[in-house]
Design a protein around this motif. Structure first.
Motif, PDB file in Angstrom:
ATOM      1  N   GLY A  72       0.790  -1.227   0.000  1.00 53.25           N
ATOM      2  CA  GLY A  72       0.000   0.000   0.000  1.00 53.25           C
ATOM      3  C   GLY A  72       0.820   1.274   0.000  1.00 53.25           C
ATOM      4  N   ILE A  73       2.118   1.172   0.223  1.00 50.96           N
ATOM      5  CA  ILE A  73       3.001   2.339   0.199  1.00 50.96           C
ATOM      6  C   ILE A  73       3.620   2.427  -1.191  1.00 50.96           C
ATOM      7  N   ALA A  74       3.386   3.534  -1.866  1.00 55.16           N
ATOM      8  CA  ALA A  74       3.921   3.709  -3.223  1.00 55.16           C
ATOM      9  C   ALA A  74       5.439   3.888  -3.186  1.00 55.16           C
ATOM     10  N   VAL A  75       6.127   3.161  -4.036  1.00 55.09           N
ATOM     11  CA  VAL A  75       7.574   3.276  -4.174  1.00 55.09           C
ATOM     12  C   VAL A  75       7.893   3.548  -5.632  1.00 55.09           C
ATOM     13  N   PRO A  76       9.025   4.138  -5.937  1.00 52.98           N
ATOM     14  CA  PRO A  76      10.043   4.596  -4.999  1.00 52.98           C
ATOM     15  C   PRO A  76       9.673   5.953  -4.389  1.00 52.98           C
ATOM     16  N   PHE A  77      10.295   6.240  -3.248  1.00 50.56           N
ATOM     17  CA  PHE A  77      10.189   7.566  -2.637  1.00 50.56           C
ATOM     18  C   PHE A  77      11.508   7.877  -1.955  1.00 50.56           C
ATOM     19  N   VAL A  78      11.698   9.144  -1.625  1.00 52.64           N
ATOM     20  CA  VAL A  78      12.958   9.589  -1.029  1.00 52.64           C
ATOM     21  C   VAL A  78      12.732   9.912   0.437  1.00 52.64           C
ATOM     22  N   ALA A  79      13.362   9.147   1.329  1.00 49.15           N
ATOM     23  CA  ALA A  79      13.358   9.423   2.762  1.00 49.15           C
ATOM     24  C   ALA A  79      14.634  10.211   3.062  1.00 49.15           C
ATOM     25  N   ALA A  80      14.500  11.286   3.841  1.00 45.79           N
ATOM     26  CA  ALA A  80      15.639  12.187   3.994  1.00 45.79           C
ATOM     27  C   ALA A  80      15.739  12.788   5.388  1.00 45.79           C
ATOM     28  N   VAL A  81      16.896  13.386   5.639  1.00 41.40           N
ATOM     29  CA  VAL A  81      17.109  14.236   6.808  1.00 41.40           C
ATOM     30  C   VAL A  81      17.495  15.604   6.268  1.00 41.40           C
ATOM     31  N   VAL A  82      16.750  16.613   6.702  1.00 30.70           N
ATOM     32  CA  VAL A  82      16.965  17.986   6.257  1.00 30.70           C
ATOM     33  C   VAL A  82      17.414  18.823   7.445  1.00 30.70           C
ATOM     34  N   ASP A  83      18.452  19.624   7.257  1.00 32.89           N
ATOM     35  CA  ASP A  83      18.908  20.565   8.281  1.00 32.89           C
ATOM     36  C   ASP A  83      18.181  21.884   8.068  1.00 32.89           C
ATOM     37  N   CYS A  84      17.301  22.212   9.000  1.00 34.29           N
ATOM     38  CA  CYS A  84      16.544  23.469   8.943  1.00 34.29           C
ATOM     39  C   CYS A  84      17.080  24.403  10.024  1.00 34.29           C
ATOM     40  N   GLY A  85      18.108  25.151   9.688  1.00 36.80           N
ATOM     41  CA  GLY A  85      18.678  26.099  10.648  1.00 36.80           C
ATOM     42  C   GLY A  85      19.207  25.447  11.903  1.00 36.80           C
ATOM     43  N   GLY A  86      19.768  24.254  11.778  1.00 40.64           N
ATOM     44  CA  GLY A  86      20.328  23.559  12.939  1.00 40.64           C
ATOM     45  C   GLY A  86      19.405  22.509  13.535  1.00 40.64           C
ATOM     46  N   THR A  87      18.181  22.441  13.082  1.00 38.42           N
ATOM     47  CA  THR A  87      17.245  21.412  13.536  1.00 38.42           C
ATOM     48  C   THR A  87      17.154  20.325  12.472  1.00 38.42           C
TER      49      THR A  87
END
Length: 134
Positions: A72-87
């Motif tokens: 039920g989860i559509a693939v492919p997708f991009v899982a990421a970590v984003v730096d938002c001003g240090g968070t």
């Protein structure tokens, strides 16, 4: 316009200027940021927190292109970590093809809202991801 509700508590849909943003819990002692309820800080064991707004733009720090997921989860997708001003924010990269030609470390991204679903009463559940800054 239909009513919207955020999928997670830290997604703020009705900011002062009408825009959406994320809100983190900041430890008063060491300024560490968390997106969930805390009784004590994982960094310094402080017990006092305040809510702070997280910048809506950031930089892609790491990612993976997910090719296999639960049914039920559509693939492919991009899982990421984003730096938002240090968070550090964990989210999907959206509104761009999920391949290395379009997703790169260090790319600038901004918060993007996604509709997760709408119930029978017309209430829209809203999630978030990040999209490349053009």
């Amino acid at each position: 316009m239909s009513k919207q509700v955020p999928l997670v508590d830290y997604l703020v849909l009705d900011g002062p200027d009408g825009s959406a943003h994320l809100a983190a819990q900041e430890c008063v002692s060491c300024q560490a940021h968390f997106f969930d309820h805390r009784i004590a800080c994982a960094s310094c064991e402080g017990e006092e927190f305040r809510t702070v707004d997280v910048p809506t733009e950031g930089e892609l720090r790491t990612f993976t292109i997910v090719s296999f997921a639960a049914p039920g989860i559509a693939v492919p997708f991009v899982a990421a970590v984003v730096d938002c001003g240090g968070t550090s924010v964990r989210a999907n990269i959206v509104n761009t093809p999920p391949d290395p030609e379009h997703v790169r470390l260090g790319m600038k991204v901004r918060l993007a809202l996604t509709t997760v679903g709408t119930d029978a009463a017309g209430v829209e559940a809203v999630g978030f991801g990040f999209e490349p800054v053009a």
